[in-house]
Design an enzyme around this catalytic site. Sequence first.
Site, PDB file in Angstrom:
ATOM      1  N   LYS A 170      -9.004   7.463  -3.488  1.00  0.00           N
ATOM      2  CA  LYS A 170      -9.835   7.062  -4.626  1.00  0.00           C
ATOM      3  C   LYS A 170     -11.282   6.996  -4.176  1.00  0.00           C
ATOM      4  O   LYS A 170     -11.702   6.055  -3.513  1.00  0.00           O
ATOM      5  CB  LYS A 170      -9.362   5.721  -5.177  1.00  0.00           C
ATOM      6  N   TRP A 195     -10.099  10.444  -8.376  1.00  0.00           N
ATOM      7  CA  TRP A 195      -8.999  10.688  -7.442  1.00  0.00           C
ATOM      8  C   TRP A 195      -9.141  12.049  -6.772  1.00  0.00           C
ATOM      9  O   TRP A 195      -9.452  13.041  -7.424  1.00  0.00           O
ATOM     10  CB  TRP A 195      -7.661  10.630  -8.170  1.00  0.00           C
ATOM     11  N   THR A 205      16.853   5.839   1.181  1.00  0.00           N
ATOM     12  CA  THR A 205      15.512   6.421   1.282  1.00  0.00           C
ATOM     13  C   THR A 205      15.003   6.115   2.692  1.00  0.00           C
ATOM     14  O   THR A 205      15.500   5.194   3.342  1.00  0.00           O
ATOM     15  CB  THR A 205      14.559   5.783   0.258  1.00  0.00           C
ATOM     16  N   GLU A 245      16.368   9.694  -4.908  1.00  0.00           N
ATOM     17  CA  GLU A 245      16.721   9.072  -6.193  1.00  0.00           C
ATOM     18  C   GLU A 245      17.089  10.092  -7.270  1.00  0.00           C
ATOM     19  O   GLU A 245      17.551   9.722  -8.339  1.00  0.00           O
ATOM     20  CB  GLU A 245      15.548   8.218  -6.691  1.00  0.00           C
TER      21      GLU A 245
HETATM   22  P1  ADP Z   1      11.404   9.907   1.731  1.00  0.00           P
HETATM   23  O1  ADP Z   1      10.280  10.880   1.880  1.00  0.00           O
HETATM   24  O2  ADP Z   1      10.948   8.529   1.389  1.00  0.00           O
HETATM   25  O3  ADP Z   1      12.426  10.052   2.768  1.00  0.00           O
HETATM   26  P2  ADP Z   1      12.681  11.578  -0.118  1.00  0.00           P
HETATM   27  O4  ADP Z   1      13.218  12.479   0.925  1.00  0.00           O
HETATM   28  O5  ADP Z   1      13.523  11.188  -1.235  1.00  0.00           O
HETATM   29  O6  ADP Z   1      12.216  10.248   0.465  1.00  0.00           O
HETATM   30  O7  ADP Z   1      11.308  12.187  -0.576  1.00  0.00           O
HETATM   31  C1  ADP Z   1      10.906  12.252  -1.898  1.00  0.00           C
HETATM   32  C2  ADP Z   1       9.436  12.494  -1.970  1.00  0.00           C
HETATM   33  O8  ADP Z   1       9.058  13.663  -1.236  1.00  0.00           O
HETATM   34  C3  ADP Z   1       8.956  12.767  -3.359  1.00  0.00           C
HETATM   35  O9  ADP Z   1       8.792  11.587  -4.076  1.00  0.00           O
HETATM   36  C4  ADP Z   1       7.643  13.487  -3.101  1.00  0.00           C
HETATM   37  O10 ADP Z   1       6.604  12.586  -2.802  1.00  0.00           O
HETATM   38  C5  ADP Z   1       7.943  14.268  -1.852  1.00  0.00           C
HETATM   39  N1  ADP Z   1       8.270  15.649  -2.208  1.00  0.00           N
HETATM   40  C6  ADP Z   1       9.479  16.206  -2.340  1.00  0.00           C
HETATM   41  N2  ADP Z   1       9.381  17.510  -2.633  1.00  0.00           N
HETATM   42  C7  ADP Z   1       8.065  17.790  -2.714  1.00  0.00           C
HETATM   43  C8  ADP Z   1       7.305  18.971  -2.990  1.00  0.00           C
HETATM   44  N3  ADP Z   1       7.880  20.137  -3.222  1.00  0.00           N
HETATM   45  N4  ADP Z   1       5.960  18.867  -2.994  1.00  0.00           N
HETATM   46  C9  ADP Z   1       5.357  17.690  -2.739  1.00  0.00           C
HETATM   47  N5  ADP Z   1       6.013  16.561  -2.460  1.00  0.00           N
HETATM   48  C10 ADP Z   1       7.351  16.608  -2.446  1.00  0.00           C
END
Ligand code: ADP
Length: 538
Positions: free
Chosen positions: A436, A441, A182, A327
């Site tokens: 918040k 929210w 991640t 994940e």
């Molecule tokens: P990181 O952003 O930590 O590199 P990831 O690439 O795994 O990790 O990102 C996952 C996160 O990206 C999700 O938990 C969510 O918050 C956000 N995300 C992914 N797709 C979408 C979407 N279509 N709309 C909003 N948020 C999204």
Amino acid sequence: MMNEPLRIAGLLEHAEKWHADTEIVSRLPEGLIHRYTYVDLGRRSRQLANALARLGIANGDRVGTLAWNTHRHLELYYAVSGSGAVCHTINPRLFPEQIVYIIGHAQDRAVFFDLTFLPLVEKLAAHCPGVEAWVLMSDRAHMPESTALPNLHCYEDLVAAENADYQWPVFDENTASSLCYTSGTTAEPKGVLYSHRSTLLHSFAAALPDCFNCSSQDVILPVVPMFHVNAWGIPYLAPMLGCKLVLPGPGLDAASLYELFEQEGVTFSAGVPTIWLGLLTFMREKQLQFSTLRQTVVGGAACPPALFRAFDKELNVQIRHAWGMTETSPLGTVCTLKPQQLSLSSEEQFALKTKQGRVIFGVDMKIVDGEGRALPHDGVAFGDLLVRGPWVVAEYFGADAPGDLTADGWFGTGDVATIDPAGFMQITDRSKDVIKSGGEWISSIELENLAVGHPAVAEAAVIGLPHPKWSERPLLVIVRRAGHEVSADELLAFYEGKIAKWWTPEAVEFVDELPHTATGKLLKTKIRQTFAGYAWGD
Ligand code: ADP
């Protein structure tokens, strides 16, 4: 039924045998366009598997990559995983210290890298004592004349030295195949280890009509990098279906992408919203149209409704909104309409399509309150989004702590969402980004989406900042579109009638650019730092 384990090498064997002459086209970091077929991919992957064995890579060993989307990276995907080792894709846009941490944590024994990253690797190598071989993914002509890098190998020499006599081993489908960390914007990056089984099941699901909806007739160009959650599964999906694959290498600017889309007849693509916003601006300026692109999957961050509309109305390309994370391999939900919704007005259908969508079979989801109690699917109640399924992480790689699962086996995504009665999920925020205000929210994503609908706005971020009366209030941070003027009052007025009045940002700030993570998302931690101690005025 036969007990045939699901293996990544099986995808390659299939494509080599049944889609032998289908092309794979790559733009290389060396500047050339490279073309070959699935037969060549199969042959060279077997040569590479022999080369890996000669380097001493054994079952379960991690092999790192710092590389763009190219045929060589694809060969590594298959040779490393196919031979029983673990392909660890590393995001080269991370800070060098994070890359060093990740290589150390994964215990990568070899790291393969593109020419672009030679200067980076020369800096890192001394801090990565566990790496026994550094392999430059190029030919002899591009090898540096002198380098301080220990154990530097030339990719093409390694491959050329081997024959293609190699039998892909058969092993348990639960064997680890690849590893992705991640991006660690708030904590140290965490590793997610995929298996052959999870990868294959994810590929079957990705191909479904309500998911990517691809077939052998498609020409796929993954803009999403192969170091961003395995390019969302496309490197596995394409050989499974026998699609022509177009790999853009380092050419991720709008002009280079557009050129490849047109030259290669690309029909399907996928990437984060930032890429598509850039392409849209470029195409508007140059008054261009796509001649073959029909659909693109947009995910990784919320896709602004204005982008859906522009792609649909101006470029005649359908955007499919998808949600997922490292994940979840990454596909969790994709937004396509059900038959019951086809009678809705086009505006209602459009509003639905901007949600993050429905689960694919294999993934289940629910939303819960702070006490873990399930919340109703009424499209209004929002809570923590939990998921489960055979391509959802059970525990992090090499973690000292136990997994992040709830007692009853669900994974907490860290996202906050609603689910409507038809099963459409909508992300309102990451739990860390929720604002918040006065005990209620506010969704930063919704405020951002509305702001980018204003013609003078290029990009928008909304963050919650401490407020003496309301505990937190939203601040809108705007990058203006070049050549456009807009005032704070005009922007605030733009929200009128679109949201509850108390959601309206408390103030507006204008900046030249916004910081992004290594995968192109807004880096909210950094934006919050920039505006720490912000004075709200009157
Ligand atoms: P990181 O952003 O930590 O590199 P990831 O690439 O795994 O990790 O990102 C996952 C996160 O990206 C999700 O938990 C969510 O918050 C956000 N995300 C992914 N797709 C979408 C979407 N279509 N709309 C909003 N948020 C999204």
